[in-house]
Design an enzyme around this catalytic site. Structure first.
Site, mmCIF file in Angstrom:
data_model
loop_
_atom_site.group_PDB
_atom_site.id
_atom_site.type_symbol
_atom_site.label_atom_id
_atom_site.label_comp_id
_atom_site.label_asym_id
_atom_site.label_seq_id
_atom_site.Cartn_x
_atom_site.Cartn_y
_atom_site.Cartn_z
ATOM 1 N N LYS A 50 36.523 -52.258 48.197
ATOM 2 C CA LYS A 50 36.517 -50.827 48.528
ATOM 3 C C LYS A 50 35.635 -50.043 47.558
ATOM 4 C CE LYS A 50 41.079 -51.149 50.620
ATOM 5 N NZ LYS A 50 42.542 -51.042 50.426
ATOM 6 N N GLN A 77 46.811 -49.271 45.939
ATOM 7 C CA GLN A 77 46.753 -50.541 46.668
ATOM 8 C C GLN A 77 48.154 -51.151 46.780
ATOM 9 O OE1 GLN A 77 43.918 -51.973 48.148
ATOM 10 N NE2 GLN A 77 45.426 -53.356 49.036
ATOM 11 N N ASP A 109 44.614 -42.835 52.287
ATOM 12 C CA ASP A 109 45.228 -43.887 53.105
ATOM 13 C C ASP A 109 46.009 -43.289 54.276
ATOM 14 O OD1 ASP A 109 44.612 -46.502 52.457
ATOM 15 O OD2 ASP A 109 45.972 -46.553 50.743
#
Ligand code: NDP
Length: 324
Positions: free
Chosen positions: A63, A107, A130
């Site tokens: 990412k 994460q 997210d």
């Protein structure tokens, strides 16, 4: 032609997630360049990882690498496995308060001793790239502008850019998780599809799924969806990512295409399989997302787009990208 003959002859069109993800990333890169030309804003993504799970480490590095390729700023905070919930909350507070940070990504999975819910709820919803914060999920359900969860948003983008008609289509989503199934249901509803949701308690799954023009599967069960679950000609989106290590299993799942998969198992110990039986689906479906190379690449592309969007929304800047 008998139905058996037509079953054998059909070959689903493969929907190339890598191509569509590349298209979206190009758009984000162009928009970031335009933003830099017209303001001094360079969107910044901070990815936080706790502990030393190797898969998480690969995901975060990927990412960060992609964000840099697109001209975004990015930081990777790798915290020790013993980091407490309170310490992680304090780190997020600092990032929430930093004017130069637009996107905060935690994460998952977090180590078992960390309270995941408290952590995700502490991220400023405006920086929640997210799209997991309850405020953003609420806005999604109310059809208000928001940061959408990346995988579900990527699935809709893939369907639209593949010119799959959504309005009025019968769609079935198998799986009702907070991060995939439920948001996909909401997004399909917003596109005026008629949506049915299945889960582990659904009785006679095949009788429901085989009615669907669009079948989205996110259950985390290797090749669980077989030919009999699929309406002939349907569009099948396979979200699952499961590792298999057994060569015989690969042979059964991939038929003529098994050799490449077996080589992968020999070289790196596993090959990736979705939640849909690949060779059976290819014989019945009209279109199919491959695993890997289907939904996965879209998830990262949408994260990049969310980071750009978060930067714009926070500053009240009009959309600089032509796509959205
Ligand atoms: P979860 O485990 O959170 O949820 C699984 C869902 O599937 C649940 O709703 C469960 O039902 C349902 N389910 C389980 N077994 C069955 C069954 N036999 N029949 C019908 N429904 C069933 O999974 P996620 O949503 O997080 O992930 C699903 C898959 O997608 C995984 O393989 C994951 O790796 C992959 N994934 C891929 C991403 C990508 O970028 N490509 C991103 C995120 C996930 P119930 O609610 O009743 O328990």
């Amino acid at each position: 032609m008998s139905s058996k003959q037509s079953f054998m002859k059909r070959r689903a069109e493969i929907l190339d997630g890598n191509r569509i993800a590349a298209e979206i990333k190009r758009e984000v890169k162009d928009a970031v360049t335009r933003l830099a030309e017209t303001s001094d804003v360079q969107p910044c993504l901070v990815a936080i990882r706790v502990g030393d799970d190797p898969a998480s480490s690969v995901y975060v590095r990927n990412k960060v690498r992609v964000s840099q390729e697109l001209g975004l700023k990015s930081e990777h905070l790798a915290l020790l496995d013993e980091t407490t919930t309170e310490e992680l909350l304090a780190t997020i507070e600092v990032l929430n308060g930093r004017e130069d940070v637009d996107g905060i990504l935690v994460q998952l999975p977090l180590p078992a001793h960390v309270d995941e819910r408290r952590v995700l709820e502490r991220v400023n919803p405006g920086k929640d790239v997210d799209g997991f914060h309850p405020v953003n999920i609420g806005r999604l359900i109310l059809n208000q502008p928001t940061l959408l969860p990346c995988t579900p948003a990527g699935i809709i983008e893939l369907l639209k850019r593949s010119n799959i008609p959504l309005s009025g289509a019968r769609a079935c989503v198998v799986g009702r998780s907070h991060i995939v199934g439920r948001p996909v249901v909401q997004l399909l509803l917003q596109e005026d599809a008629t949506v049915t949701v299945c889960h582990s308690r659904t009785s006679d799954l095949a009788s429901v799924t085989s009615q669907a023009d669009i079948l989205v599967v996110a259950i985390g069960r290797t090749a669980h969806i077989r030919g009999e679950h699929i309406k002939p000609g349907a569009t099948v989106v396979d979200v699952g990512m499961n590792k298999i290590t057994d060569e015989e299993e690969a042979r059964e799942l991939f038929g003529e295409a098994a050799e490449r998969r077996i080589n992968q198992i020999r070289e790196r110990g596993y090959t990736l399989v979705g939640d849909v039986h690949p060779s059976e689906a290819e014989s019945v479906a009209g279109r199919l997302t491959p695993v890997p190379g289907g939904v996965g690449p879209l998830t990262v592309a949408m994260l990049m787009r969310n980071t750009l969007q978060a930067a714009l929304m926070r500053r009240g800047i009009e959309e600089v990208s032509s796509e959205r």
